[in-house]
Design an enzyme around this catalytic site. Sequence first.
Site, PDB file in Angstrom:
ATOM      1  N   SER A 191       0.833  -1.214   0.000  1.00 60.04           N
ATOM      2  CA  SER A 191       0.000   0.000   0.000  1.00 60.04           C
ATOM      3  C   SER A 191       0.856   1.247   0.000  1.00 60.04           C
ATOM      4  CB  SER A 191      -0.839   0.087   1.275  1.00 60.04           C
ATOM      5  OG  SER A 191      -1.523  -1.067   1.510  1.00 60.04           O
ATOM      6  N   ASN A 193      -5.152   6.059  -1.467  1.00 62.98           N
ATOM      7  CA  ASN A 193      -4.766   6.275  -0.065  1.00 62.98           C
ATOM      8  C   ASN A 193      -4.242   7.691   0.152  1.00 62.98           C
ATOM      9  OD1 ASN A 193      -5.553   3.782   0.766  1.00 62.98           O
ATOM     10  ND2 ASN A 193      -3.530   2.853   0.675  1.00 62.98           N
ATOM     11  N   GLU A 215      -5.538  -0.651  -8.172  1.00 64.28           N
ATOM     12  CA  GLU A 215      -4.561   0.271  -8.759  1.00 64.28           C
ATOM     13  C   GLU A 215      -3.449  -0.553  -9.417  1.00 64.28           C
ATOM     14  OE1 GLU A 215      -4.717   4.276  -6.003  1.00 64.28           O
ATOM     15  OE2 GLU A 215      -3.734   2.532  -5.146  1.00 64.28           O
TER      16      GLU A 215
HETATM   17  P1  NAD Z   1      -1.563  -9.667   7.118  1.00 58.91           P
HETATM   18  O1  NAD Z   1      -0.654  -9.441   8.252  1.00 58.91           O
HETATM   19  O2  NAD Z   1      -3.011  -9.869   7.385  1.00 58.91           O
HETATM   20  O3  NAD Z   1      -1.061 -10.934   6.281  1.00 58.91           O
HETATM   21  C1  NAD Z   1       0.277 -11.168   5.927  1.00 58.91           C
HETATM   22  C2  NAD Z   1       0.499 -12.669   5.843  1.00 58.91           C
HETATM   23  O4  NAD Z   1       1.800 -12.893   5.334  1.00 58.91           O
HETATM   24  C3  NAD Z   1       0.395 -13.390   7.171  1.00 58.91           C
HETATM   25  O5  NAD Z   1      -0.536 -14.447   7.085  1.00 58.91           O
HETATM   26  C4  NAD Z   1       1.794 -13.925   7.407  1.00 58.91           C
HETATM   27  O6  NAD Z   1       1.798 -15.186   8.048  1.00 58.91           O
HETATM   28  C5  NAD Z   1       2.318 -14.042   6.003  1.00 58.91           C
HETATM   29  N1  NAD Z   1       3.763 -14.052   5.898  1.00 58.91           N
HETATM   30  C6  NAD Z   1       4.655 -13.393   6.658  1.00 58.91           C
HETATM   31  N2  NAD Z   1       5.914 -13.687   6.232  1.00 58.91           N
HETATM   32  C7  NAD Z   1       5.799 -14.542   5.204  1.00 58.91           C
HETATM   33  C8  NAD Z   1       6.715 -15.217   4.353  1.00 58.91           C
HETATM   34  N3  NAD Z   1       8.017 -15.041   4.495  1.00 58.91           N
HETATM   35  N4  NAD Z   1       6.240 -16.033   3.403  1.00 58.91           N
HETATM   36  C9  NAD Z   1       4.922 -16.248   3.277  1.00 58.91           C
HETATM   37  N5  NAD Z   1       4.002 -15.642   4.049  1.00 58.91           N
HETATM   38  C10 NAD Z   1       4.433 -14.796   4.992  1.00 58.91           C
HETATM   39  O7  NAD Z   1      -1.339  -8.429   6.122  1.00 58.91           O
HETATM   40  P2  NAD Z   1      -2.360  -7.836   5.059  1.00 58.91           P
HETATM   41  O8  NAD Z   1      -3.233  -6.852   5.727  1.00 58.91           O
HETATM   42  O9  NAD Z   1      -2.940  -8.949   4.276  1.00 58.91           O
HETATM   43  O10 NAD Z   1      -1.378  -6.989   4.129  1.00 58.91           O
HETATM   44  C11 NAD Z   1      -0.538  -7.595   3.210  1.00 58.91           C
HETATM   45  C12 NAD Z   1      -0.052  -6.578   2.220  1.00 58.91           C
HETATM   46  O11 NAD Z   1      -1.176  -5.980   1.568  1.00 58.91           O
HETATM   47  C13 NAD Z   1       0.714  -5.430   2.830  1.00 58.91           C
HETATM   48  O12 NAD Z   1       1.713  -5.051   1.942  1.00 58.91           O
HETATM   49  C14 NAD Z   1      -0.313  -4.317   2.962  1.00 58.91           C
HETATM   50  O13 NAD Z   1       0.251  -3.036   2.917  1.00 58.91           O
HETATM   51  C15 NAD Z   1      -1.128  -4.568   1.724  1.00 58.91           C
HETATM   52  N6  NAD Z   1      -2.522  -4.073   1.790  1.00 58.91           N
HETATM   53  C16 NAD Z   1      -3.251  -4.215   2.920  1.00 58.91           C
HETATM   54  C17 NAD Z   1      -4.557  -3.772   2.944  1.00 58.91           C
HETATM   55  C18 NAD Z   1      -5.430  -3.953   4.148  1.00 58.91           C
HETATM   56  O14 NAD Z   1      -6.478  -3.292   4.268  1.00 58.91           O
HETATM   57  N7  NAD Z   1      -5.082  -4.856   5.039  1.00 58.91           N
HETATM   58  C19 NAD Z   1      -5.114  -3.168   1.792  1.00 58.91           C
HETATM   59  C20 NAD Z   1      -4.335  -3.055   0.651  1.00 58.91           C
HETATM   60  C21 NAD Z   1      -3.033  -3.518   0.654  1.00 58.91           C
END
Ligand code: NAD
Length: 704
Positions: free
Chosen positions: A443, A514, A476
């Site tokens: 993000s 954002n 995006e």
């Molecule tokens: P999250 O913490 O819910 O999920 C991340 C997952 O990655 C976890 O399940 C974790 O176990 C796993 N993980 C960690 N290290 C790992 C590895 N080495 N190999 C494989 N899996 C691994 O995070 P999220 O909210 O899903 O966000 C993920 C990405 O998406 C981030 O970059 C965030 O900025 C982006 N994002 C989030 C949102 C939101 O609203 N949550 C919206 C858009 C984008």
Amino acid sequence: MKTGTGSGVMTAIASDRLELGAGHEVVRTTATQCWRHLREADGIDWLILDQTDASTNRIEPIMLEELDQLLAEAETNRPKGLVIRSAKRNGFIAGADIAQFRGVRDAAELTAVLRRGHAVLDRLAALRVPTVAIVHGFCLGGGLELALACRHRIAVPNASLGFPEIQLGLHPGLGGTARLTRLIDPLDAMTMMLTGRPKNARAALRAGLVDAVVEERHVMAAVRAALSGTIKPRGWRWRPALLNLSPVRRFAGPRMRAAANKRARPDHYPAPEALIRLWEKHGGSFAAMKAAELPSFAALLVGDTAQNLVRIFFLRQAMSKTDKRTAIGHVHVIGAGAMGGDIAAWCAYRGFRVTLADTSLKALGGAMKRAGDLFRHHYRDRHDRVKLRDAFDRLVPDPRGLGVECADLIIEAVPENLDLKRKIFAGIEPRMKPTALLATNTSSIKIEDLCNGLARPDRLVGIHFFNPVARMPLVEVVSHKQATPETLSAARAFVVALDRVPAAVKSAPGFLVNRTLMPYLLEALLAFDEGTAAETIDRAAETFGMPMGPIELADYVGLDICLDVANVLAQNLADPLPKTPDWLAAKVKRGELGRKTGKGIYDYKDGKPQKRAGQKAPEPELTDRLILPLINACVACLREGVAASEDVVDGALVFGAGFAPFRGGPLRYARTRGIADVTAALDRLAALHGERFKPDPGWQTLGA
Ligand code: NAD
């Protein structure tokens, strides 16, 4: 004479002849620009609609004029029956050509055009020859109105019949309101028109909207059965008459109004109220309702809401236009958390083979469960069991990450940490297929920072989904200097194949959505910090037309995520942002993250914020204080080239942030209100609250 047909669904129609099988001989064939007119030896006439240079049939003036001439001929020749059907593969008629609605501001001129359409359908309805519409695929809007003017409607099983006009801020305008409420239960008819939800063939049969549902191979027999009276019109006889009586209308109307007002405010979306009023006032008389429908439709179409919704319709089309089909078959998702899990599920639902990797088995299990819920939600019907099974088959949990080697696209969705993401990229890049794309869902991290260390940065792209993935239409597609045009267009085609709307944006802090949403959210938190009630702040934004107030939105997104994004933007942007209140970090530390933890700024019960009644109504200045910083940031993004055009900005904010669609997007709103007025209001706010409200220099170009 035209040759060829767009149809693969109709065994009966091949080339420009009607192949009716043994014993069905065509004795005459003529063609106009839109119609083919065939006469069978036994006296049944067929009007086949096949509009030139279009994959879909639409209602348009030329098509109606030609139909009028063909009906005049039928009045003279009196065939045994007149059958209307489409030669297009995708359906009967998908509604009016919406391009005709664009920019219409003259209600009198529009009424004259509509009156002509009414006259043609009235002529069809009055024809003293039995008429049959054969309906397959889309039968929507004006298409359904044409079918309703026939005596019989026979559907093939894939038919979908409905009135989606309400989504464009309209109601049916070619007599459909009167015909539908006369044919089927008027309460069902009103629900169909107020929600815009179509009925499939079976539901249409149950409702009495069609007289029979038959497989394509039985259409010929069904036509004869309808003409001989074996298949009878199924419309209710007594029920519409009874339920259209004035006491019923007086009783049901206010209930419909209450339900409609819950879905959308009538001052923002006037069409539901116009439709309910039409029925309440004229539902007792077919002629009166049909006559009153005309000016009501015209008044809606020339209004700002419908014009802005029509614009949004075309923005969506333009943003989703792609000249290539996706070559991606297998998607590998890394990270099965809130985003990765839902991205994987959506990809599998949309037909991609998906492997989903995570270091945590618990996260994988949770993601698979949520995917199951999504599939079951979309495939509820027992007829969809095969589709449900196939969706499950396409999604494979892959804790060892073996999918990397065969995937065409890898989407990284691990926590927002540059080093972690880089480490993962370094591990997978040597194992990827040479043709595979690499995408990140980050993000806030600049894509350029993720390029460092990659052997092939040209195939890296940001594919930034919004939460919740299944409900947010925008994605995006984030470019950077090293990405090739092929990478970007492949990412775009993939997003379109997911049935999402791609917004092309440049890599910059917060990208587009954002970046522009954050000043709005932070301003709301600051106003809350100053003592304005959360409910009052939310009401100010909802009154403007936002689907959810900014305080509720901050809780919904997660206060932790808001804090992260605010910090990243504050560190990386020149824009002066409102100060993040200290209690926000404290709340995050305490685990009061919003809706997901049951407590944020609001307390939550069954996922719903517990808002206190009786809070002060917002001052008009508060709305400007919230909305104008968002629009100011949009102007900054345009000036900096984060988005290439006003259309992309408006589309992205409507589809990605739910910016009041009836206002046509933030920049359309600014133009409608007047740029001088908006910048003057920003200057006033700057004097009151500080420099952060100063109009962006980009307003000067916009106002030029
Ligand atoms: P999250 O913490 O819910 O999920 C991340 C997952 O990655 C976890 O399940 C974790 O176990 C796993 N993980 C960690 N290290 C790992 C590895 N080495 N190999 C494989 N899996 C691994 O995070 P999220 O909210 O899903 O966000 C993920 C990405 O998406 C981030 O970059 C965030 O900025 C982006 N994002 C989030 C949102 C939101 O609203 N949550 C919206 C858009 C984008």
